[in-house]
Design an enzyme around this catalytic site. Structure first.
Site, mmCIF file in Angstrom:
data_model
loop_
_atom_site.group_PDB
_atom_site.id
_atom_site.type_symbol
_atom_site.label_atom_id
_atom_site.label_comp_id
_atom_site.label_asym_id
_atom_site.label_seq_id
_atom_site.Cartn_x
_atom_site.Cartn_y
_atom_site.Cartn_z
ATOM 1 N N LYS A 13 111.913 13.693 50.136
ATOM 2 C CA LYS A 13 110.564 13.964 50.652
ATOM 3 C C LYS A 13 109.511 13.062 50.006
ATOM 4 C CE LYS A 13 109.265 17.974 49.344
ATOM 5 N NZ LYS A 13 108.288 17.787 48.278
ATOM 6 N N ARG A 88 104.216 25.992 49.847
ATOM 7 C CA ARG A 88 105.585 26.196 49.385
ATOM 8 C C ARG A 88 106.037 27.634 49.606
ATOM 9 N NH1 ARG A 88 106.827 21.813 45.423
ATOM 10 N NH2 ARG A 88 108.847 22.218 44.479
ATOM 11 N N ARG A 127 117.613 11.496 40.042
ATOM 12 C CA ARG A 127 116.246 10.989 40.215
ATOM 13 C C ARG A 127 115.668 10.434 38.916
ATOM 14 N NH1 ARG A 127 112.778 14.933 43.718
ATOM 15 N NH2 ARG A 127 112.787 16.363 41.971
ATOM 16 N N ARG A 166 112.706 14.027 34.750
ATOM 17 C CA ARG A 166 111.920 15.249 34.610
ATOM 18 C C ARG A 166 112.807 16.306 33.997
ATOM 19 N NH1 ARG A 166 109.737 16.372 40.547
ATOM 20 N NH2 ARG A 166 110.052 18.481 39.801
ATOM 21 N N ARG A 178 114.502 26.574 42.193
ATOM 22 C CA ARG A 178 113.618 25.885 43.143
ATOM 23 C C ARG A 178 114.206 25.940 44.555
ATOM 24 N NH1 ARG A 178 112.522 20.077 41.138
ATOM 25 N NH2 ARG A 178 114.024 20.406 39.487
#
Ligand code: AMP
Length: 223
Positions: A13, A88, A127, A166, A178
């Site tokens: 995204k 969200r 990531r 992260r 999440r």
């Protein structure tokens, strides 16, 4: 052009958001980035948000909703915006929809990137964040955006900058939490998407092919 982009963590995204932002020259407003910036700067907002972010929980709506609604009033949003990471949950979707209706602000496009939960999880763990620019996507598991290597170390594929991870991306429990929130059709992000599907035309794309294929599909559907 006012756009919302949805997709589970790890669906690409943010990467697609960066492409859309460039194409339409609109600010890419990422809730998570705003929170992380506040945490790095040690602001009161950052201190409050960190407690939730570290656990993979949502920062409470009382903090998040006004933060984003105020952000949309800033001058750089006058010609449009791309919202990423907000809404969200259902409550945030309702609050945004109401706020836009009240001010007669159109919602031009809602994009949903669909991706299998396990694939999304693997992508999250690969990531890497560029210290110089948040819109420089890097992922050690995705060939199209694989970081460059310098002196045996991964560096940003675009600017050669240092890369970081992260904390909440390397924590499986936080990732699962999440995703629980994302795939929740009762009150979570899927509920927010369904809320929009009942009201506006939602563009749905398959997030499983490579970055270029997905962005071509999105840009084609955006017309
Ligand atoms: P992200 O960068 O989008 O993965 O967001 C990182 C974290 O920031 C999330 O796990 C939440 O803790 C928090 N966050 C981001 N967006 C929201 C939102 N719309 N509402 C509440 N918390 C959020």
């Amino acid at each position: 052009m006012n756009i919302i982009i949805f997709g589970p963590n790890g669906s690409g995204k943010g990467t697609q958001g960066a492409i859309i932002q460039k194409k339409f020259n609109i600010p890419h407003i990422e809730t998570g980035v705003i929170f992380r910036k506040n945490i790095a700067e040690g602001t009161e907002l950052g201190k409050k948000a960190k407690v939730y972010i570290d656990k993979g929980e949502l920062v409470p709506d009382e903090i998040t909703i006004p933060m984003i609604l105020n952000r949309l009033k800033e001058p750089d949003c006058a010609n449009g915006w791309l919202l990423d990471g907000f809404p969200r949950n259902l409550a945030q979707a309702e609050a945004l929809y109401e706020a836009l209706a009240k001010e007669n602000i159109p919602l031009d496009y809602v994009i949903e990137i669909q991706l299998d939960r396990q694939i999304a999880k693997n992508r999250i763990m690969g990531r890497r964040l560029c210290v110089n620019d948040n819109n420089h996507p890097n992922n050690i598991y995705i060939d199209a955006i694989k970081p460059a290597e310098k002196d045996g170390k991964f560096v940003c594929r675009i600017c050669g900058g240092e890369l970081s991870t992260r904390a909440d991306d390397q924590d499986e429990a936080a990732i699962d939490k999440r995703h629980d929130i994302y795939y929740d059709t009762e009150k979570g992000t899927m509920a927010a998407i369904n809320f929009f599907k009942e009201r506006v035309n939602v563009i749905t794309v398959d997030g499983s092919p490579g970055v270029n294929e997905v962005s071509e599909e999105i840009l084609k559907k955006l017309g």
